[in-house]
Design an enzyme around this catalytic site. Structure first.
Site, PDB file in Angstrom:
ATOM      1  N   PRO A  44      23.150 -16.014  18.101  1.00 54.65           N
ATOM      2  CA  PRO A  44      23.911 -17.128  18.612  1.00 54.65           C
ATOM      3  C   PRO A  44      23.134 -18.429  18.574  1.00 54.65           C
ATOM      4  O   PRO A  44      22.049 -18.538  19.152  1.00 54.65           O
ATOM      5  CB  PRO A  44      24.185 -16.716  20.061  1.00 54.65           C
ATOM      6  CG  PRO A  44      23.352 -15.485  20.306  1.00 54.65           C
ATOM      7  CD  PRO A  44      22.468 -15.300  19.160  1.00 54.65           C
ATOM      8  N   GLU A  45      23.690 -19.402  17.932  1.00 53.14           N
ATOM      9  CA  GLU A  45      23.168 -20.760  17.987  1.00 53.14           C
ATOM     10  C   GLU A  45      24.115 -21.534  18.898  1.00 53.14           C
ATOM     11  O   GLU A  45      24.993 -20.933  19.523  1.00 53.14           O
ATOM     12  CB  GLU A  45      23.065 -21.333  16.570  1.00 53.14           C
ATOM     13  CG  GLU A  45      22.232 -20.419  15.646  1.00 53.14           C
ATOM     14  CD  GLU A  45      22.053 -20.927  14.235  1.00 53.14           C
ATOM     15  OE1 GLU A  45      21.999 -22.154  14.033  1.00 53.14           O
ATOM     16  OE2 GLU A  45      21.979 -20.099  13.316  1.00 53.14           O
ATOM     17  N   ARG A 104       4.340 -35.540  13.005  1.00 54.69           N
ATOM     18  CA  ARG A 104       4.389 -34.077  12.853  1.00 54.69           C
ATOM     19  C   ARG A 104       4.135 -33.696  11.401  1.00 54.69           C
ATOM     20  O   ARG A 104       4.776 -34.212  10.496  1.00 54.69           O
ATOM     21  CB  ARG A 104       5.747 -33.544  13.281  1.00 54.69           C
ATOM     22  CG  ARG A 104       6.001 -33.743  14.734  1.00 54.69           C
ATOM     23  CD  ARG A 104       6.585 -32.488  15.297  1.00 54.69           C
ATOM     24  NE  ARG A 104       7.154 -32.731  16.599  1.00 54.69           N
ATOM     25  CZ  ARG A 104       7.849 -31.817  17.275  1.00 54.69           C
ATOM     26  NH1 ARG A 104       8.048 -30.642  16.742  1.00 54.69           N
ATOM     27  NH2 ARG A 104       8.322 -32.085  18.455  1.00 54.69           N
TER      28      ARG A 104
END
Length: 275
Positions: free
Chosen positions: A2-3, A155
DNA sequence: CTCGCATCCTGTTGGC
DNA sequence: TGCCAACAGGATGCGA
């Protein structure tokens, strides 16, 4: 499994039906990711409130005579919730039951990466720490190109991994991160900090767009996702790259590639998606 | 602070 | 048919 779309579709499918219910019985099956943090019987007599969602977590308020609080639920990789008037005997993978006067809410989770944790509230409680450090909701108006660009700066990880990490924006897991990067025309291997401001704008839009369409489709059912009434999703029908290794890109017919990033599969079109 | 990786657990699928 | 390896929608927690 599940997202965000699957969690939200699940929430919508039982929230109204369970709100206001009284807990008649509760039981645990095998251990989940974390202990409940409360004697399960002490949920009995509690009054269930209105379910909400933060990222891929569900919050189910439960007012007990003893204390206010609620249940923080996560479906992990293989979890699903069912809500039904008729209570069948628990199966081998049914690890949490909340029987109420309006029906039974049941968590089924074969891999047991999911969790049900009691919390006295979303502030100043150990369990609530699970929610600290989460990124913005994708539909929060503050989630835009400027924000995304700024948070990706510095990042060195690939942009796909930065999306999955969940500390910038929540909700996109492996399927929707792949799909959003395709829609935005961005190679998943691109170092996060090298994403230009205009492309960050495209990516933010793509994340919102793909999640919106997935919600409209009732989520993605690859194998076993169902909402709380057993209804499957259909977003898998519109997936452009996820799970399509070797098949022609729907835009340019180049075979879709699969690579591994962070021990997870990434699918992308080497022609449509640029570094 | 960021990173790369192992880890939790079970089921399904595909190759030989 | 059996056996085994690879893989699966997540995210934490570790050492570097």
């Amino acid at each position: 499994m599940p997202e965000l779309p699957e969690v939200e579709v699940t929430r919508r499918s039982f929230a109204d039906a369970i709100a206001g219910a009284t807990v008649l019985h509760a039981r645990l099956g095998k251990p989940l990711r974390w202990p409940l943090g409360l004697a399960v019987e002490s949920l009995v007599g509690g009054r269930v409130g209105s379910a909400s969602r933060r990222g891929k977590y569900l919050w189910l308020p439960v007012s007990r005579p003893a204390a206010e609080g609620g249940l923080l639920l996560h479906l992990g990789m293989s979890g699903s919730l069912a809500f039904a008037a008729q209570a069948a005997a628990p199966g081998a993978h049914d690890h949490f039951d909340l029987l109420t006067d309006r029906g039974l809410l049941r968590l089924t989770d074969p891999r047991r990466f999911g969790a049900v944790v009691w919390s006295q509230g979303l502030d100043a409680d150990p369990a609530a720490k699970l929610l600290t450090g989460l990124g913005l909701e994708p539909f929060d108006p503050r989630f835009d190109g400027a924000y995304l660009h700024q948070r990706l700066a510095g990042r060195r990880v690939a942009v796909k991994l930065a999306l999955l990490a969940g500390d910038i924006v929540v909700g996109a897991g492996n399927i929707y991160a792949c799909e959003a990067l395709f829609l935005a025309g961005i190679d998943p291997r691109l170092p996060a900090a090298r994403l230009s401001r205009p492309r960050a704008e495209k990516l933010a839009q793509a994340v919102r767009g793909v999640l919106t369409r997935a919600l409209d489709a009732g989520g993605t059912t690859l194998r076993d996702f169902r909402d709380a009434h057993g209804v499957a999703g259909s977003f898998q029908m519109q997936a452009q790259v996820y799970g399509r290794e070797g098949q022609p890109c729907r835009v340019c017919a180049t075979p879709v590639r699969r690579i591994v990033q962070g021990q997870r599969s990434s699918f992308f079109c080497p022609t449509c998606q640029k570094r």
